[in-house]
Motif scaffolding. Sequence first.
Motif, short mmCIF file in Angstrom:
data_model
loop_
_atom_site.label_atom_id
_atom_site.label_comp_id
_atom_site.label_asym_id
_atom_site.label_seq_id
_atom_site.Cartn_x
_atom_site.Cartn_y
_atom_site.Cartn_z
N LEU A 294 -4.25 3.30 14.25
CA LEU A 294 -4.21 4.68 13.77
C LEU A 294 -5.56 5.36 14.02
O LEU A 294 -6.61 4.76 13.77
CB LEU A 294 -3.89 4.72 12.27
N LYS B 256 -9.91 -5.35 10.61
CA LYS B 256 -8.63 -4.93 11.22
C LYS B 256 -8.36 -5.72 12.51
O LYS B 256 -7.24 -6.16 12.77
CB LYS B 256 -8.64 -3.42 11.50
N TYR C 182 -15.25 -2.97 8.67
CA TYR C 182 -13.87 -2.50 8.56
C TYR C 182 -13.12 -2.70 9.87
O TYR C 182 -12.00 -3.24 9.90
CB TYR C 182 -13.88 -1.02 8.14
N GLY D 143 0.83 -1.20 0.00
CA GLY D 143 0.00 0.00 0.00
C GLY D 143 0.87 1.25 0.00
O GLY D 143 0.43 2.32 0.41
N ALA E 214 -0.85 -1.57 9.80
CA ALA E 214 -1.70 -0.39 9.97
C ALA E 214 -3.07 -0.85 10.45
O ALA E 214 -3.95 -1.17 9.66
CB ALA E 214 -1.83 0.37 8.64
N ALA F 29 1.81 3.17 -2.28
CA ALA F 29 1.43 4.29 -3.17
C ALA F 29 0.16 4.98 -2.68
O ALA F 29 -0.43 5.78 -3.39
CB ALA F 29 1.23 3.78 -4.60
N GLY F 30 -0.25 4.64 -1.46
CA GLY F 30 -1.46 5.25 -0.90
C GLY F 30 -1.14 6.54 -0.16
O GLY F 30 0.01 6.99 -0.11
N PHE F 31 -2.18 7.10 0.41
CA PHE F 31 -2.05 8.37 1.13
C PHE F 31 -1.01 8.28 2.26
O PHE F 31 -0.03 9.02 2.28
CB PHE F 31 -3.44 8.76 1.68
N ILE F 32 -1.19 7.33 3.16
CA ILE F 32 -0.23 7.20 4.28
C ILE F 32 1.02 6.45 3.81
O ILE F 32 2.15 6.84 4.12
CB ILE F 32 -0.86 6.44 5.48
N ALA G 257 -9.54 0.74 2.73
CA ALA G 257 -9.35 1.60 3.91
C ALA G 257 -10.57 2.45 4.26
O ALA G 257 -10.47 3.33 5.10
CB ALA G 257 -8.13 2.51 3.68
N ARG H 178 -4.35 14.14 0.64
CA ARG H 178 -5.64 13.46 0.51
C ARG H 178 -6.73 14.52 0.64
O ARG H 178 -6.91 15.11 1.70
CB ARG H 178 -5.82 12.45 1.62
N LEU I 119 -2.61 -0.19 -6.84
CA LEU I 119 -3.04 1.13 -7.34
C LEU I 119 -4.57 1.25 -7.44
O LEU I 119 -5.08 2.03 -8.24
CB LEU I 119 -2.38 1.46 -8.69
N SER I 120 -5.28 0.49 -6.62
CA SER I 120 -6.75 0.61 -6.66
C SER I 120 -7.18 1.97 -6.12
O SER I 120 -8.09 2.59 -6.69
CB SER I 120 -7.40 -0.52 -5.86
N ILE J 85 -9.96 -8.40 0.90
CA ILE J 85 -8.70 -7.64 0.79
C ILE J 85 -8.01 -7.58 2.15
O ILE J 85 -6.82 -7.90 2.28
CB ILE J 85 -8.95 -6.20 0.27
N SER K 6 -6.43 0.05 13.20
CA SER K 6 -7.29 1.25 13.20
C SER K 6 -8.03 1.41 14.51
O SER K 6 -8.40 0.43 15.17
CB SER K 6 -8.31 1.11 12.06
N ASP L 4 1.75 -2.45 -4.43
CA ASP L 4 0.47 -1.74 -4.40
C ASP L 4 -0.28 -2.08 -5.68
O ASP L 4 0.32 -2.14 -6.75
CB ASP L 4 0.73 -0.22 -4.32
N1 LIG Z 1 -6.55 7.16 6.68
C1 LIG Z 1 -6.91 6.85 7.92
O1 LIG Z 1 -7.49 7.67 8.62
C2 LIG Z 1 -6.62 5.49 8.49
C3 LIG Z 1 -7.00 5.24 9.82
C4 LIG Z 1 -6.73 3.99 10.36
C5 LIG Z 1 -6.07 3.02 9.61
N2 LIG Z 1 -5.75 3.29 8.31
C6 LIG Z 1 -5.09 2.24 7.55
O2 LIG Z 1 -3.89 2.75 7.00
C7 LIG Z 1 -3.61 2.10 5.76
C8 LIG Z 1 -3.42 3.12 4.66
O3 LIG Z 1 -4.63 3.85 4.52
P1 LIG Z 1 -4.75 5.15 3.61
O4 LIG Z 1 -5.60 6.10 4.35
O5 LIG Z 1 -3.42 5.57 3.16
O6 LIG Z 1 -5.63 4.59 2.43
P2 LIG Z 1 -5.26 4.44 0.87
O7 LIG Z 1 -6.49 3.87 0.23
O8 LIG Z 1 -4.72 5.71 0.36
O9 LIG Z 1 -4.10 3.36 0.91
C9 LIG Z 1 -4.30 1.99 0.74
C10 LIG Z 1 -3.33 1.53 -0.32
O10 LIG Z 1 -3.47 0.12 -0.46
C11 LIG Z 1 -3.57 -0.17 -1.85
N3 LIG Z 1 -4.37 -1.40 -1.98
C12 LIG Z 1 -5.69 -1.55 -1.73
N4 LIG Z 1 -6.05 -2.82 -1.95
C13 LIG Z 1 -4.94 -3.48 -2.34
C14 LIG Z 1 -4.67 -4.81 -2.71
N5 LIG Z 1 -5.64 -5.74 -2.73
N6 LIG Z 1 -3.40 -5.15 -3.06
C15 LIG Z 1 -2.41 -4.23 -3.07
N7 LIG Z 1 -2.62 -2.95 -2.73
C16 LIG Z 1 -3.86 -2.58 -2.36
C17 LIG Z 1 -4.25 1.03 -2.48
O11 LIG Z 1 -4.00 1.15 -3.87
C18 LIG Z 1 -3.62 2.16 -1.68
O12 LIG Z 1 -2.41 2.60 -2.26
C19 LIG Z 1 -4.78 1.15 5.51
O13 LIG Z 1 -4.42 -0.11 5.98
C20 LIG Z 1 -5.88 1.74 6.36
O14 LIG Z 1 -6.85 0.78 6.71
C21 LIG Z 1 -6.00 4.49 7.73
#
Ligand SMILES: NC(=O)c1ccc[n+]([C@@H]2O[C@H](COP(=O)([O-])OP(=O)(O)OC[C@H]3O[C@@H](n4cnc5c(N)ncnc54)[C@H](O)[C@@H]3O)[C@@H](O)[C@H]2O)c1
Length: 344
Positions: free
Chosen positions: A202, A179, A175, A33, A147, A35-38, A109, A210, A59-60, A124, A149, A57
Motif C-alpha cells: 500500500l 513488513k 517499519y 485490524g 497489508a 476496527a482501524g482506519f483501513i 502502522a 483519519r 483497539l490499540s 506486533i 507497505s 482487533d
Molecule cells: N495508512 C497507510 O498509509 C498504510 C500504508 C501502508 C500499509 N498500511 C498498513 O495497513 C494496515 C492498516 O493500517 P491503518 O492505516 O488502518 O492503521 P490503524 O492503526 O488504523 O490500523 C491498525 C489496526 O490494527 C489494530 N492493532 C494494532 N496492533 C494490534 C495487535 N497487536 N493485535 C490486534 N490488533 C492490533 C489497531 O487497533 C488498528 O485497528 C496496517 O497493517 C498498516 O501497516 C497502512
Amino acid sequence: MVDEQDGASRRLETDSANRARNRLSGARIVVTGGAGFIGSEVTASLLRAGVDVKVVDDLSTGRMSLLGSAFRFGLTDRDVRVVDVRSSECADLIVRWRPDVVVHMAAQASLPAALRAPLVDADINIRGSVNLLQACVQAEVGLVVFAASAAMYGQVPPEQLPVTEAQPLTPSSPYGLSKATVLHYLELFQRHHGLAHVALALANVYGPRRFGSGGGVIPKIATDVVHARRPRITGDGHQTRDFVYVTDVAEAVALACTGEASGLINIASGKETNVLEVVETVGRVAGADIAPVFTPAVPGEARRMVMDIRRAREVLGWQPKVDVGTGITAVVRAVHAAQQGVAV
Ligand SMILES: NC(=O)c1ccc[n+]([C@@H]2O[C@H](COP(=O)([O-])OP(=O)(O)OC[C@H]3O[C@@H](n4cnc5c(N)ncnc54)[C@H](O)[C@@H]3O)[C@@H](O)[C@H]2O)c1
C-alpha cells in the motif's frame, strides 16, 4: 457525516466492486485490524459484498466507532473480538472460525513510532503475523491477504521510479523491515505449508476517517489548516508521496480476496505528489492561505515515492478511482464536520 460517507462509498462502487461481490458472496473472511482506519473500510466493503465477516482487533489504535457502517451492513457485536494478534486466544479464534480468507491488517502502522520503538514494532508486526500464519495453517485457511507497505522498498533511486514489484526490498526503516520480513514469511509458509497469499504494497493511504495529529500527511495538514494552525512539514516539503484513497484500497483488498491473483501487488495512485502541493490544495479547498512550518526530516522516510500499478490492473482488474483533489476535498469536509461536532 457517516451517512454522507456511506453514500459516497456507494457511488464509488464500480464494475470491479461488482465483480468482487459476485465472487465473494457467502465467503467467510476474518479481518485483523478491522476496527482501524483501513480495516474498517475493508470490513464494510466486504459486508456489502455479502461476505460473512469477523473482526479481530485489540483497539490499540482502532475504534469501535469506525465500524459504524459495518454494523449497518450486518456486523454484530459477536463478530468483533478484542484480542491481540500475538495471543493464543487470537490463534484459537482463527482455528475455531476456519475462515476461507484472512485479511491481515492488524499492525503497528506508524513509521515514526517504529523508529522510536523498533522492538514493539517487530513484536506486533512480525511475531503477531507469524502467530496468525501458524493459526491459518492449522485452520486450513485458503488465502491470506496481507497489508504490506511501500516502506518495504526503502529509498528507491529516482531513475528506478515508479517502483515495480520487482524492485529489491531494501527498507530504510524498522517499519519497512518488519513488513518485508512478513512478506518473506508469507513466501515461506506458501512453500512449506501451501498457504496462499496476496501481499498488497500500500502507498500512502488517506481518507476522511483519519485525521488529527496521528493521521498521516494529508489528514494532518488538513486538520491544521482547518483549525487555522500552520501545518508542520518534515523536511523541505519537496519530498513526494503516492497518495491513494481509502475506498480504492478497500476495493483492491476485496478483489484480492477473490483469490484470482497471488504474490506482491502495488496498490497506489501511480501519481507523484509533493507535500507542498498538498498544502496548497488543502488551502484552496479550505479557503485558507496558511504558510507551513518546516521541521527536520524524519530519518528513514523516502525522499521520493511513486508506484507502478500496472500489475494491479492486470491481475486484479483494479485501478484507483479517486484523484487526490477529490480525496483532499473529502478529508477537508470531514475535518470541518468534526470541528462543528458532527460525528465521523
Ligand atoms: N495508512 C497507510 O498509509 C498504510 C500504508 C501502508 C500499509 N498500511 C498498513 O495497513 C494496515 C492498516 O493500517 P491503518 O492505516 O488502518 O492503521 P490503524 O492503526 O488504523 O490500523 C491498525 C489496526 O490494527 C489494530 N492493532 C494494532 N496492533 C494490534 C495487535 N497487536 N493485535 C490486534 N490488533 C492490533 C489497531 O487497533 C488498528 O485497528 C496496517 O497493517 C498498516 O501497516 C497502512
